[in-house]
Design a protein around this motif. Structure first.
Motif, PDB file in Angstrom:
ATOM      1  N   ILE A  12       0.856  -1.261   0.389  1.00 40.89           N
ATOM      2  CA  ILE A  12       0.027   0.047  -0.016  1.00 40.89           C
ATOM      3  C   ILE A  12       0.838   1.442  -0.106  1.00 40.89           C
ATOM      4  O   ILE A  12       0.278   2.449   0.164  1.00 40.89           O
ATOM      5  CB  ILE A  12      -0.873   0.087   1.234  1.00 40.89           C
ATOM      6  N   SER A  13       2.124   1.180  -0.168  1.00 34.19           N
ATOM      7  CA  SER A  13       2.964   2.222  -0.052  1.00 34.19           C
ATOM      8  C   SER A  13       2.776   3.589  -1.260  1.00 34.19           C
ATOM      9  O   SER A  13       2.959   4.569  -0.920  1.00 34.19           O
ATOM     10  CB  SER A  13       4.460   1.980  -0.172  1.00 34.19           C
ATOM     11  N   ASP A  14       2.239   2.829  -2.322  1.00 38.20           N
ATOM     12  CA  ASP A  14       1.750   3.820  -3.361  1.00 38.20           C
ATOM     13  C   ASP A  14       0.103   3.866  -3.582  1.00 38.20           C
ATOM     14  O   ASP A  14      -0.222   4.286  -4.632  1.00 38.20           O
ATOM     15  CB  ASP A  14       2.575   3.383  -4.597  1.00 38.20           C
ATOM     16  N   PHE A  15      -0.297   3.757  -2.609  1.00 44.58           N
ATOM     17  CA  PHE A  15      -1.760   3.686  -2.783  1.00 44.58           C
ATOM     18  C   PHE A  15      -2.468   4.839  -3.365  1.00 44.58           C
ATOM     19  O   PHE A  15      -3.288   4.910  -4.127  1.00 44.58           O
ATOM     20  CB  PHE A  15      -2.535   3.426  -1.398  1.00 44.58           C
ATOM     21  N   ALA A  16      -2.102   5.936  -3.068  1.00 46.03           N
ATOM     22  CA  ALA A  16      -2.532   7.284  -3.470  1.00 46.03           C
ATOM     23  C   ALA A  16      -2.469   7.275  -5.067  1.00 46.03           C
ATOM     24  O   ALA A  16      -3.242   8.271  -5.585  1.00 46.03           O
ATOM     25  CB  ALA A  16      -1.714   8.403  -2.786  1.00 46.03           C
ATOM     26  N   ASN A  17      -1.786   6.727  -5.670  1.00 48.13           N
ATOM     27  CA  ASN A  17      -1.631   6.619  -7.203  1.00 48.13           C
ATOM     28  C   ASN A  17      -2.262   5.428  -7.923  1.00 48.13           C
ATOM     29  O   ASN A  17      -2.109   5.370  -9.146  1.00 48.13           O
ATOM     30  CB  ASN A  17      -0.132   6.683  -7.638  1.00 48.13           C
ATOM     31  N   TRP A  18      -3.019   4.493  -6.958  1.00 46.19           N
ATOM     32  CA  TRP A  18      -3.863   3.441  -7.953  1.00 46.19           C
ATOM     33  C   TRP A  18      -4.882   4.154  -8.710  1.00 46.19           C
ATOM     34  O   TRP A  18      -5.617   5.116  -8.290  1.00 46.19           O
ATOM     35  CB  TRP A  18      -4.293   2.676  -6.656  1.00 46.19           C
ATOM     36  N   THR A  19      -4.881   3.246  -9.723  1.00 47.59           N
ATOM     37  CA  THR A  19      -6.147   3.833 -10.742  1.00 47.59           C
ATOM     38  C   THR A  19      -6.624   2.281 -11.082  1.00 47.59           C
ATOM     39  O   THR A  19      -6.320   1.390 -10.945  1.00 47.59           O
ATOM     40  CB  THR A  19      -5.578   4.471 -11.863  1.00 47.59           C
ATOM     41  N   ASP A  20      -7.603   2.417 -12.011  1.00 45.83           N
ATOM     42  CA  ASP A  20      -8.317   1.406 -12.556  1.00 45.83           C
ATOM     43  C   ASP A  20      -7.303   0.636 -13.625  1.00 45.83           C
ATOM     44  O   ASP A  20      -7.611  -0.619 -13.804  1.00 45.83           O
ATOM     45  CB  ASP A  20      -9.603   1.632 -13.654  1.00 45.83           C
ATOM     46  N   ASN A  21      -6.458   1.466 -13.865  1.00 45.11           N
ATOM     47  CA  ASN A  21      -5.222   0.764 -14.927  1.00 45.11           C
ATOM     48  C   ASN A  21      -3.876   0.493 -14.329  1.00 45.11           C
ATOM     49  O   ASN A  21      -3.037   0.121 -14.964  1.00 45.11           O
ATOM     50  CB  ASN A  21      -5.203   1.732 -16.029  1.00 45.11           C
ATOM     51  N   SER A  22      -4.094   0.366 -13.018  1.00 43.00           N
ATOM     52  CA  SER A  22      -2.927   0.146 -12.178  1.00 43.00           C
ATOM     53  C   SER A  22      -2.156  -1.456 -12.438  1.00 43.00           C
ATOM     54  O   SER A  22      -3.133  -2.181 -12.600  1.00 43.00           O
ATOM     55  CB  SER A  22      -2.858   0.253 -10.603  1.00 43.00           C
ATOM     56  N   ILE A  23      -1.075  -1.406 -12.723  1.00 42.91           N
ATOM     57  CA  ILE A  23      -0.426  -2.861 -12.866  1.00 42.91           C
ATOM     58  C   ILE A  23       0.504  -3.379 -11.871  1.00 42.91           C
ATOM     59  O   ILE A  23       0.398  -2.604 -10.862  1.00 42.91           O
ATOM     60  CB  ILE A  23       0.312  -2.770 -14.386  1.00 42.91           C
ATOM     61  N   ASN A  24       0.820  -4.432 -11.731  1.00 46.94           N
ATOM     62  CA  ASN A  24       1.480  -5.059 -10.700  1.00 46.94           C
ATOM     63  C   ASN A  24       1.039  -5.154  -9.339  1.00 46.94           C
ATOM     64  O   ASN A  24       1.449  -5.136  -8.578  1.00 46.94           O
ATOM     65  CB  ASN A  24       2.846  -4.332 -10.600  1.00 46.94           C
ATOM     66  N   LEU A  25      -0.409  -5.249  -9.443  1.00 48.81           N
ATOM     67  CA  LEU A  25      -1.214  -5.286  -8.194  1.00 48.81           C
ATOM     68  C   LEU A  25      -2.017  -6.844  -8.367  1.00 48.81           C
ATOM     69  O   LEU A  25      -2.432  -7.036  -9.509  1.00 48.81           O
ATOM     70  CB  LEU A  25      -2.349  -4.163  -8.233  1.00 48.81           C
ATOM     71  N   ASN A  26      -2.258  -7.259  -7.171  1.00 50.03           N
ATOM     72  CA  ASN A  26      -2.711  -8.500  -7.189  1.00 50.03           C
ATOM     73  C   ASN A  26      -4.452  -7.912  -7.318  1.00 50.03           C
ATOM     74  O   ASN A  26      -4.767  -7.183  -6.262  1.00 50.03           O
ATOM     75  CB  ASN A  26      -3.096  -9.262  -5.821  1.00 50.03           C
ATOM     76  N   THR A  27      -4.991  -8.347  -8.140  1.00 48.50           N
ATOM     77  CA  THR A  27      -6.591  -7.994  -8.270  1.00 48.50           C
ATOM     78  C   THR A  27      -7.403  -9.010  -7.453  1.00 48.50           C
ATOM     79  O   THR A  27      -7.212 -10.459  -7.959  1.00 48.50           O
ATOM     80  CB  THR A  27      -7.039  -7.955 -10.084  1.00 48.50           C
ATOM     81  N   TRP A  28      -8.311  -8.695  -6.927  1.00 49.49           N
ATOM     82  CA  TRP A  28      -9.382  -9.330  -5.981  1.00 49.49           C
ATOM     83  C   TRP A  28     -10.329  -9.941  -6.693  1.00 49.49           C
ATOM     84  O   TRP A  28     -11.172  -8.964  -7.471  1.00 49.49           O
ATOM     85  CB  TRP A  28      -9.652  -8.869  -4.635  1.00 49.49           C
ATOM     86  N   ASP A  29     -10.787 -10.996  -6.963  1.00 53.34           N
ATOM     87  CA  ASP A  29     -12.067 -11.356  -7.887  1.00 53.34           C
ATOM     88  C   ASP A  29     -13.082 -11.580  -6.969  1.00 53.34           C
ATOM     89  O   ASP A  29     -13.103 -12.393  -5.862  1.00 53.34           O
ATOM     90  CB  ASP A  29     -11.721 -12.446  -8.633  1.00 53.34           C
ATOM     91  N   SER A  30     -14.394 -10.926  -7.154  1.00 54.51           N
ATOM     92  CA  SER A  30     -15.525 -11.062  -6.080  1.00 54.51           C
ATOM     93  C   SER A  30     -15.982 -12.556  -6.471  1.00 54.51           C
ATOM     94  O   SER A  30     -16.129 -13.161  -7.518  1.00 54.51           O
ATOM     95  CB  SER A  30     -16.535 -10.107  -6.682  1.00 54.51           C
ATOM     96  N   VAL A  31     -15.913 -13.298  -5.260  1.00 50.41           N
ATOM     97  CA  VAL A  31     -16.442 -14.606  -5.316  1.00 50.41           C
ATOM     98  C   VAL A  31     -18.186 -14.736  -5.013  1.00 50.41           C
ATOM     99  O   VAL A  31     -18.479 -14.051  -3.956  1.00 50.41           O
ATOM    100  CB  VAL A  31     -15.736 -15.537  -4.312  1.00 50.41           C
ATOM    101  N   ASP A  32     -18.760 -15.455  -5.652  1.00 53.00           N
ATOM    102  CA  ASP A  32     -20.293 -15.635  -5.453  1.00 53.00           C
ATOM    103  C   ASP A  32     -20.423 -16.655  -4.355  1.00 53.00           C
ATOM    104  O   ASP A  32     -19.921 -17.750  -4.857  1.00 53.00           O
ATOM    105  CB  ASP A  32     -21.023 -15.570  -6.761  1.00 53.00           C
ATOM    106  N   GLY A  33     -21.628 -16.723  -3.567  1.00 49.56           N
ATOM    107  CA  GLY A  33     -22.115 -17.510  -2.820  1.00 49.56           C
ATOM    108  C   GLY A  33     -21.301 -18.230  -1.625  1.00 49.56           C
ATOM    109  O   GLY A  33     -21.331 -19.377  -1.449  1.00 49.56           O
ATOM    110  N   PHE A  34     -20.405 -17.089  -0.976  1.00 50.26           N
ATOM    111  CA  PHE A  34     -19.818 -17.622   0.205  1.00 50.26           C
ATOM    112  C   PHE A  34     -20.610 -18.209   1.249  1.00 50.26           C
ATOM    113  O   PHE A  34     -21.788 -17.877   1.566  1.00 50.26           O
ATOM    114  CB  PHE A  34     -19.017 -16.545   0.725  1.00 50.26           C
TER     115      PHE A  34
END
Length: 190
Positions: free
Chosen positions: A77-99
């Motif tokens: 999170i050290s560069d969190f202020a600069n995150w955008t929809d197009n940020s690269i090199n981030l782990n993208t969390w996939d929403s999971v259905d039916g927990f």
């Protein structure tokens, strides 16, 4: 690591060791059966990494119990202020259905959740949340979210809750959740 000053922070006036934000690649192939112990209320699956957490939320068995054992960093999170929809090199969390199951955050914090939907369904994005939906009688308790980036979020008055569960089957099963220092990017196309 040593005892350098940059490894410490003040918590309630006392010095505490900062959480280790050493990250691993988010392994989305891990399954509940890969976790140790039996997952009962008296011996829950102990979750200590983002990969184990992702395995837990894929649970479809209401009898499964999970408990966080420490803060979890999904991303640095050290560069969190600069995150955008197009940020690269981030782990993208996939929403999971039916927990189905019981997730106790044990008052720990999940840092750096990054959710950016990749596709649209019926002219609107799929549910954008930590968990898309829950089965009846599931519980999610005592989790803090900090520095989450969630794109496609709705502003229908339920952003706080929908950050955690997009469509809960049982609102009463969700309690003790906090979300702070996070970014909610509205669905610009819906």
């Amino acid at each position: 690591m040593g005892l350098s000053a940059d490894r410490w922070e003040a918590t309630d006036g006392y010095p505490t060791l900062k959480p280790d934000s050493t990250l691993q690649v988010l392994d989305k192939s891990l399954e509940v059966d890969d976790l140790a112990v039996d997952g009962t209320a008296s011996s829950p699956y102990l979750i200590s990494s983002a990969s184990e957490l992702f395995a837990a939320i894929k649970s479809k068995d209401i009898k499964n119990h999970f408990k966080l054992t420490n803060d979890i960093y999904v991303n640095d999170i050290s560069d969190f202020a600069n995150w955008t929809d197009n940020s690269i090199n981030l782990n993208t969390w996939d929403s999971v259905d039916g927990f189905a199951g019981h997730l106790d955050g044990n008052c720990f914090t999940i840092y750096g959740l990054y959710i950016v939907p990749k596709t649209k369904l019926n002219d609107s994005y799929a549910t954008v949340a930590f968990i898309s939906s829950t089965a009846a009688d599931s519980t999610i308790t005592n989790i803090n979210f900090k520095n989450a980036y969630i794109s496609g979020a709705s502003y229908d008055g339920s952003v706080f809750l929908s950050t955690v569960v997009g469509s809960p089957n049982n609102n009463n099963g969700i309690s003790g959740i906090t979300v702070s220092d996070s970014k909610f990017i509205p669905d610009r196309n819906g």
